[in-house]
Design a protein around this motif. Structure first.
Motif, PDB file in Angstrom:
ATOM      1  N   VAL A  10     -90.145  40.608   2.057  1.00 54.69           N
ATOM      2  CA  VAL A  10     -89.562  41.236   3.255  1.00 54.69           C
ATOM      3  C   VAL A  10     -89.757  40.324   4.466  1.00 54.69           C
ATOM      4  O   VAL A  10     -88.837  40.137   5.264  1.00 54.69           O
ATOM      5  CB  VAL A  10     -90.155  42.637   3.492  1.00 54.69           C
ATOM      6  CG1 VAL A  10     -89.736  43.190   4.856  1.00 54.69           C
ATOM      7  CG2 VAL A  10     -89.725  43.589   2.383  1.00 54.69           C
ATOM      8  N   ALA A  11     -90.925  39.713   4.590  1.00 51.63           N
ATOM      9  CA  ALA A  11     -91.178  38.796   5.708  1.00 51.63           C
ATOM     10  C   ALA A  11     -90.196  37.627   5.672  1.00 51.63           C
ATOM     11  O   ALA A  11     -89.653  37.224   6.712  1.00 51.63           O
ATOM     12  CB  ALA A  11     -92.617  38.298   5.665  1.00 51.63           C
ATOM     13  N   HIS A  12     -89.946  37.098   4.481  1.00 53.00           N
ATOM     14  CA  HIS A  12     -89.003  35.980   4.348  1.00 53.00           C
ATOM     15  C   HIS A  12     -87.592  36.402   4.769  1.00 53.00           C
ATOM     16  O   HIS A  12     -86.920  35.681   5.517  1.00 53.00           O
ATOM     17  CB  HIS A  12     -89.001  35.467   2.906  1.00 53.00           C
ATOM     18  CG  HIS A  12     -88.032  34.355   2.686  1.00 53.00           C
ATOM     19  ND1 HIS A  12     -88.306  33.056   3.029  1.00 53.00           N
ATOM     20  CD2 HIS A  12     -86.765  34.357   2.177  1.00 53.00           C
ATOM     21  CE1 HIS A  12     -87.256  32.296   2.752  1.00 53.00           C
ATOM     22  NE2 HIS A  12     -86.311  33.073   2.226  1.00 53.00           N
ATOM     23  N   VAL A  13     -87.136  37.554   4.294  1.00 54.66           N
ATOM     24  CA  VAL A  13     -85.793  38.032   4.637  1.00 54.66           C
ATOM     25  C   VAL A  13     -85.694  38.285   6.141  1.00 54.66           C
ATOM     26  O   VAL A  13     -84.698  37.899   6.775  1.00 54.66           O
ATOM     27  CB  VAL A  13     -85.435  39.304   3.833  1.00 54.66           C
ATOM     28  CG1 VAL A  13     -84.184  39.980   4.384  1.00 54.66           C
ATOM     29  CG2 VAL A  13     -85.253  38.955   2.358  1.00 54.66           C
ATOM     30  N   GLN A  14     -86.715  38.893   6.719  1.00 57.38           N
ATOM     31  CA  GLN A  14     -86.665  39.169   8.156  1.00 57.38           C
ATOM     32  C   GLN A  14     -86.597  37.876   8.966  1.00 57.38           C
ATOM     33  O   GLN A  14     -85.777  37.760   9.883  1.00 57.38           O
ATOM     34  CB  GLN A  14     -87.895  39.971   8.595  1.00 57.38           C
ATOM     35  CG  GLN A  14     -87.874  41.391   8.105  1.00 57.38           C
ATOM     36  CD  GLN A  14     -88.831  42.264   8.877  1.00 57.38           C
ATOM     37  OE1 GLN A  14     -88.439  42.844   9.886  1.00 57.38           O
ATOM     38  NE2 GLN A  14     -90.069  42.366   8.417  1.00 57.38           N
ATOM     39  N   THR A  15     -87.446  36.913   8.636  1.00 55.17           N
ATOM     40  CA  THR A  15     -87.478  35.656   9.380  1.00 55.17           C
ATOM     41  C   THR A  15     -86.142  34.933   9.271  1.00 55.17           C
ATOM     42  O   THR A  15     -85.588  34.482  10.281  1.00 55.17           O
ATOM     43  CB  THR A  15     -88.618  34.751   8.866  1.00 55.17           C
ATOM     44  OG1 THR A  15     -89.851  35.439   9.052  1.00 55.17           O
ATOM     45  CG2 THR A  15     -88.660  33.436   9.616  1.00 55.17           C
TER      46      THR A  15
END
Length: 130
Positions: A10-15
Motif C-alpha cells: 500500500v505504501a508503494h502504491v500510494q507513493t
C-alpha cells in the motif's frame, strides 16, 4: 507491477500515485472515484479471500472510501494505512475495516459549502478466524 495488499504494498502504491504528473494523477483519481474495486484489482495482487471481501463490500461504503482516498491523493497526501498481518494470508478471517477522518462539510449562510479533508486513517484489524 501489482503489489501485495499489505503495509509495504500500500505504501508503494500510494507513493507512486501521489508522485504522478498532474494529468496522470487526475486520471488516477478519476479511476478511483469511478471504479474503486477495479482500481484495487489493478493495483494489488489480491488473494482469493481478499478478492471475495472486496467483492462483498457494500457499494455505498466502497464509494465513500474511494472518495476519501481520492481526495487525499488529489492533494498529494498519503493516507495513513495499517493492516494487521497473519502468517497465512489467505485464511478466511473476520476483519474490521476502521476508517477515521472522513470529509467534513462546512456551510456558512450566504457562502458556498467548503469541504475540509481531515487526515484519513485506515486500519484493518483481525477479529478471529471463521
Amino acid at each position: 507491477m501489482k503489489q501485495l495488499f499489505d503495509n509495504a504494498g500500500v505504501a508503494h502504491v500510494q507513493t507512486s500515485t501521489i508522485e504522478l504528473p498532474a494529468a496522470e494523477l487526475a486520471t488516477e483519481v478519476a479511476y478511483i472515484r469511478s471504479d474503486f474495486k477495479g482500481w484495487m484489482r489493478d493495483k494489488f495482487d489480491l488473494h482469493p479471500n481478499q478478492e471475495h471481501q472486496l467483492e462483498i463490500m457494500p457499494d455505498d461504503f466502497a464509494q465513500r472510501l474511494a472518495n476519501a482516498i481520492a481526495d487525499h491523493y488529489e492533494q498529494r497526501v498519503a493516507v495513513q494505512f495499517y493492516k494487521e498481518t497473519r502468517a497465512e494470508d489467505d485464511n478466511k478471517d473476520l476483519k474490521d475495516l476502521i476508517l477515521n477522518g472522513m470529509d467534513q462539510v462546512t456551510y456558512t449562510l450566504g457562502s458556498e459549502p467548503s469541504v475540509a479533508v481531515p487526515e484519513l486513517a485506515i486500519w484493518i484489524r483481525y477479529k478471529r478466524t471463521i
